[in-house]
Write an enzyme that holds these catalytic residues in place. Structure first.
Site, PDB file in Angstrom:
ATOM      1  N   ARG A  63       8.765 -31.161  -0.523  1.00 16.53           N
ATOM      2  CA  ARG A  63       9.858 -32.100  -0.255  1.00 16.53           C
ATOM      3  C   ARG A  63      10.525 -32.524  -1.559  1.00 16.53           C
ATOM      4  NH1 ARG A  63       9.660 -38.229   1.358  1.00 16.53           N
ATOM      5  NH2 ARG A  63      11.751 -38.501   2.231  1.00 16.53           N
ATOM      6  N   HIS A  67      14.434 -31.981  -2.378  1.00 17.94           N
ATOM      7  CA  HIS A  67      15.308 -33.092  -2.745  1.00 17.94           C
ATOM      8  C   HIS A  67      15.907 -32.883  -4.138  1.00 17.94           C
ATOM      9  CE1 HIS A  67      14.468 -36.476   0.294  1.00 17.94           C
ATOM     10  NE2 HIS A  67      13.998 -35.356   0.809  1.00 17.94           N
ATOM     11  N   ASN A  96      15.168 -41.211  -1.296  1.00 21.02           N
ATOM     12  CA  ASN A  96      14.099 -40.739  -2.173  1.00 21.02           C
ATOM     13  C   ASN A  96      12.982 -41.756  -2.413  1.00 21.02           C
ATOM     14  OD1 ASN A  96      15.383 -38.300  -2.453  1.00 21.02           O
ATOM     15  ND2 ASN A  96      16.288 -38.756  -4.447  1.00 21.02           N
ATOM     16  N   HIS A 194       8.320 -28.573   7.810  1.00 19.77           N
ATOM     17  CA  HIS A 194       7.859 -29.794   8.481  1.00 19.77           C
ATOM     18  C   HIS A 194       6.536 -29.584   9.203  1.00 19.77           C
ATOM     19  CE1 HIS A 194      12.158 -31.715   8.723  1.00 19.77           C
ATOM     20  NE2 HIS A 194      11.591 -31.845   7.533  1.00 19.77           N
TER      21      HIS A 194
END
Length: 327
Positions: A63, A67, A96, A194
């Site tokens: 992740r 990002h 974030n 996910h």
């Protein structure tokens, strides 16, 4: 030719060579083979030592990588701390605030700095760590060409310009992916990460309790599943902290479980449900449900592709001494 003209000509040639060199610079496998031959082994060893004991970190690291890449490219700008002159860095933006793994990357950086000071970028360390951690929890392995350099800009406002959000519809998702050179297949494949993720009730509370502002439930969320969540997990709209598994029952195993949840309309994010809203993405989900092997192969390709988004190479950016601060 006069002496002054000769000097100017030499300067021009040097500048042209520098420009051409920067243009031709690119990522390559084994970029640190001579400058820091143990770099990738240091990352791998640290990941394999710690991820088995904290498998949720694999989801956190991928992740973090995602990002980073969707905001100004894969340049480790997400790792930078706010400063007095830049009070709102990327990590301070609302999307974030729940990112984890910063200390993990910092530790690997310190180990590599001890081996080869000022050579290996934080951007490469983050990319390698994401790959190795996914492989450590049973996911695919993919090639990570290196040679990325670190960015020096990190602004919270930039995050909202390019980062896909959990509440985005399929049209917006496809646009944001397209803006960085990724397509519908990449959207479905990268969403597949996910399968090892977790979220909190805050991310799904509106879908359960107030989807359109009329105290209603999102009709795209399976009603039986929604009832279960309300009864046993997110018991009120005010619950912001209870942990939810994106792929209940196998959150620490990289598999097809996420897609099985999506087709049952049990994906927790609106962006998960969005994959069924387009005939193109719906078809891709169905394809990847057929074979774990094919999913792994294609996921690896999309991850390598994502890792190339707007990278800084050659003389761009810098090699940070510490991942949280510019030099």
């Amino acid at each position: 030719m006069k002496m002054g003209s000769q000097s100017c000509f030499k300067v021009l040639i040097i500048c042209l060579i520098a420009i051409i060199g920067a243009a031709n610079a690119q990522l390559q496998l084994g970029f640190y083979a001579k400058s820091c031959p143990k770099a990738e082994k240091i990352v791998l060893k640290y990941v394999h030592k710690h991820i088995p004991n904290a498998p949720s970190l694999a989801a956190a690291l991928i992740r973090l990588h995602f990002h980073d890449c969707f905001v100004r490219g894969c340049d480790a700008s997400v790792l930078l701390n706010a400063t007095q002159s830049n009070p709102q860095a990327e990590k301070n933006s609302f999307p974030n605030l729940t990112l984890r793994g910063f200390e993990f990357i910092d530790k690997i950086k310190s180990l590599i700095e001890a081996e080869c000071p000022g050579v290996v970028s934080c951007a490469d360390i983050l990319t390698l760590s994401a790959r190795d951690s996914i492989h450590a929890v049973g996911g695919p392995f993919w090639n990570v060409p290196t040679g990325r350099r670190d960015g020096v800009r990190s602004k919270a406002a930039d995050v909202f310009l390019g980062l896909p959000a959990p509440f985005h519809n399929v049209s917006t998702l496809l646009t944001l992916f397209g803006n960085v050179g990724l397509d519908a297949n990449d959207l479905v494949l990268l969403s597949g990460a996910h399968t090892i993720g977790i979220t909190h009730c805050a991310s799904v509370s509106n879908r359960l309790y107030n989807f359109t502002g009329k105290l209603d439930q999102d009709p795209d969320l399976d009603s039986a599943y929604a009832k279960n969540l309300k009864t046993f997990k997110c018991k009120s709209i005010s619950d912001q902290t209870t942990v939810l598994e994106m792929d209940p029952g196998s959150r620490n195993t990289f598999d097809l479980g996420y897609y099985k949840q999506v087709v049952k309309r049990r994906g927790l994010f609106e962006s998960d449900a969005a994959l069924l809203k387009s005939s193109t993405t719906r078809s891709i989900v169905a394809q990847h449900l057929q074979s774990t092997k094919k999913f792994f192969v294609e996921f690896a390709k999309s991850m390598e592709k994502m890792g190339r988004i707007n990278v800084k190479v050659g003389t761009e950016g810098e090699i940070r001494k510490h991942c949280a601060f510019v030099n």
